[in-house]
Motif scaffolding. Structure first.
Motif, PDB file in Angstrom:
ATOM      1  N   PHE A 225     -71.875  52.189  28.278  1.00 29.47           N
ATOM      2  CA  PHE A 225     -71.485  51.562  27.015  1.00 29.47           C
ATOM      3  C   PHE A 225     -71.957  52.402  25.838  1.00 29.47           C
ATOM      4  N   ARG A 226     -71.072  52.539  24.833  1.00 29.10           N
ATOM      5  CA  ARG A 226     -71.404  53.293  23.633  1.00 29.10           C
ATOM      6  C   ARG A 226     -71.260  52.375  22.412  1.00 29.10           C
ATOM      7  N   PRO A 227     -72.378  51.821  21.937  1.00 31.30           N
ATOM      8  CA  PRO A 227     -72.314  50.924  20.773  1.00 31.30           C
ATOM      9  C   PRO A 227     -71.669  51.578  19.557  1.00 31.30           C
ATOM     10  N   ALA A 228     -71.911  52.881  19.361  1.00 30.55           N
ATOM     11  CA  ALA A 228     -71.377  53.568  18.172  1.00 30.55           C
ATOM     12  C   ALA A 228     -69.856  53.699  18.212  1.00 30.55           C
ATOM     13  N   TRP A 229     -69.260  53.497  19.364  1.00 28.73           N
ATOM     14  CA  TRP A 229     -67.801  53.567  19.495  1.00 28.73           C
ATOM     15  C   TRP A 229     -67.158  52.182  19.536  1.00 28.73           C
ATOM     16  N   SER A 230     -67.955  51.141  19.412  1.00 26.58           N
ATOM     17  CA  SER A 230     -67.487  49.762  19.582  1.00 26.58           C
ATOM     18  C   SER A 230     -67.557  49.026  18.249  1.00 26.58           C
ATOM     19  N   GLY A 241     -62.169  39.477  16.399  1.00 31.44           N
ATOM     20  CA  GLY A 241     -61.737  40.433  17.409  1.00 31.44           C
ATOM     21  C   GLY A 241     -62.831  41.446  17.675  1.00 31.44           C
ATOM     22  N   TYR A 242     -62.681  42.219  18.718  1.00 34.95           N
ATOM     23  CA  TYR A 242     -63.741  43.148  19.109  1.00 34.95           C
ATOM     24  C   TYR A 242     -63.157  44.227  20.007  1.00 34.95           C
ATOM     25  N   THR A 243     -63.840  45.335  20.062  1.00 41.25           N
ATOM     26  CA  THR A 243     -63.538  46.370  21.052  1.00 41.25           C
ATOM     27  C   THR A 243     -64.844  46.884  21.634  1.00 41.25           C
ATOM     28  N   ILE A 244     -64.850  47.078  22.937  1.00 43.07           N
ATOM     29  CA  ILE A 244     -65.996  47.599  23.670  1.00 43.07           C
ATOM     30  C   ILE A 244     -65.582  48.936  24.267  1.00 43.07           C
ATOM     31  N   ALA A 245     -66.321  49.990  23.960  1.00 42.09           N
ATOM     32  CA  ALA A 245     -65.938  51.329  24.410  1.00 42.09           C
ATOM     33  C   ALA A 245     -67.084  51.989  25.179  1.00 42.09           C
ATOM     34  N   SER A 246     -66.711  52.866  26.099  1.00 46.78           N
ATOM     35  CA  SER A 246     -67.678  53.527  26.973  1.00 46.78           C
ATOM     36  C   SER A 246     -67.329  54.994  27.158  1.00 46.78           C
ATOM     37  N   ALA A 247     -68.302  55.735  27.682  1.00 45.27           N
ATOM     38  CA  ALA A 247     -68.109  57.141  28.044  1.00 45.27           C
ATOM     39  C   ALA A 247     -68.367  57.279  29.535  1.00 45.27           C
TER      40      ALA A 247
END
Length: 330
Positions: A225-230, A241-247
């Protein structure tokens, strides 16, 4: 009652343990080298698959077949996650070493998984419909035939999409209407996001409410999980709304490019059709690019009724891979 262990000449079968992760990882890597899957697994990923969650019990929910030299040649796992209320889903994952395929091991692993899945459904005692579910990629025709022979039905098709982030593919501008604010992810929002997710995905095929432990371990607490990308869109103090992003860096070498992956994108029903989804995706794209990431990626159910696939296409995403959800009612 314990499911009957697979019976295959030349292999000894038992449950997986954490100590088996290195030899299990060797098996998974051998499968990946031949099958070319979209997802690759690290040793840490496999350790998590076995033990990361109070609901996990590898002693009863895993099996591995070892040859006379102690080399792992096949495995299977079954998992029922906490929080299932409308349908109990028994997720199955397994595989056979490429050199040992065609000997009946796959059939034996699937049989064991189905038996264990039925037991876990009985243990859940929910009194609701239940199914065993597994995913395979479109190009793995042998795996598809194996599942279909075992009575699994191809039920849903998914597509992974990718979007370049270079100068030739500029990120569009998306403006939110008055009162809505786009903010970076903050840990204080973890629980409101879980509740927003459960509401947003209540009408999605195959989705069940995410329990707090599951959400904290595998979504906002996962190592990828990458908080800075979410990002989150707020209406006052309400999550709209929300988006959760990962590397998933373990996938990048095989892909041939770096990628920021959108794991989840959700908009609560009362806030839909207000450009929240594209605003969130664009914010993540800009964050990916700022960190030197080459592409943005995400996956979508091709039968998603919200128009998600059309939205992603308009934003410049292009199809990359297809996978299939196979289901067997229990």
């Amino acid at each position: 009652m314990t499911p009957t262990a697979p019976a295959t000449a030349g292999l000894t079968w038992r449950a997986l343990t954490v100590e088996d992760v290195p030899l299990w990882h060797d098996l998974v890597r051998a499968m990946e080298a031949v099958d070319d899957p979209s997802e690759r697994y690290t040793r840490d990923d496999l350790t998590d698959a076995l033990t990361d969650g109070s609901w996990k019990n590898p002693a009863t929910d895993s099996v591995v077949g070892l040859d006379e030299n102690g080399v792992a040649r096949a495995f299977g796992l079954v998992e029922v996650r906490p929080g299932d209320t409308r349908t109990v889903r028994a997720f199955c994952w397994g595989g056979v070493h490429p050199q040992w395929r065609g000997r009946g091991l796959g059939r034996e692993v699937i049989r064991w998984q189905e038996e264990r899945a039925r037991e876990k459904v009985r243990e859940a005692r929910c009194g609701v419909p239940a199914y065993a579910r597994t995913h395979t990629e479109d190009h793995l025709t042998d795996a598809r035939h194996l599942l279909e022979h075992a009575g699994f039905v191809a039920t849903r098709w998914f597509v992974d999409l990718t979007r370049r982030l270079d100068a030739d593919h500029p990120v569009p501008e998306v403006t939110l209407d008055g009162g809505l604010r786009l903010v970076p992810y903050d840990a204080a929002l973890a629980e409101p996001l879980r509740l927003a997710h459960n509401e947003s995905f209540a009408d999605h095929w195959g989705s069940e409410p995410r329990a707090r432990e599951d959400w904290e371990r595998y979504t906002v607490g996962g190592r990828d999980f990458r908080p800075a990308w979410s990002f989150v869109v707020l209406d006052g103090d309400e999550v709209a709304g929300y988006t959760i992003a990962s590397a998933y860096e373990q996938d990048w070498a095989a892909q041939g490019y770096t990628e920021g992956w959108t794991d989840l994108l959700g908009v609560r029903p009362a806030w839909r059709r207000r450009r929240i989804a594209p605003a969130l995706l664009v914010a993540s794209m800009r964050a990916f690019a700022a960190d030197g990431i080459e592409r943005a990626g995400l996956g979508v159910d091709t039968e998603n009724g919200s128009g998600a696939l059309a939205l992603y296409t308009r934003l410049g995403y292009e199809p990359e891979r297809r996978s299939i959800a196979y289901v067997k009612d229990l």
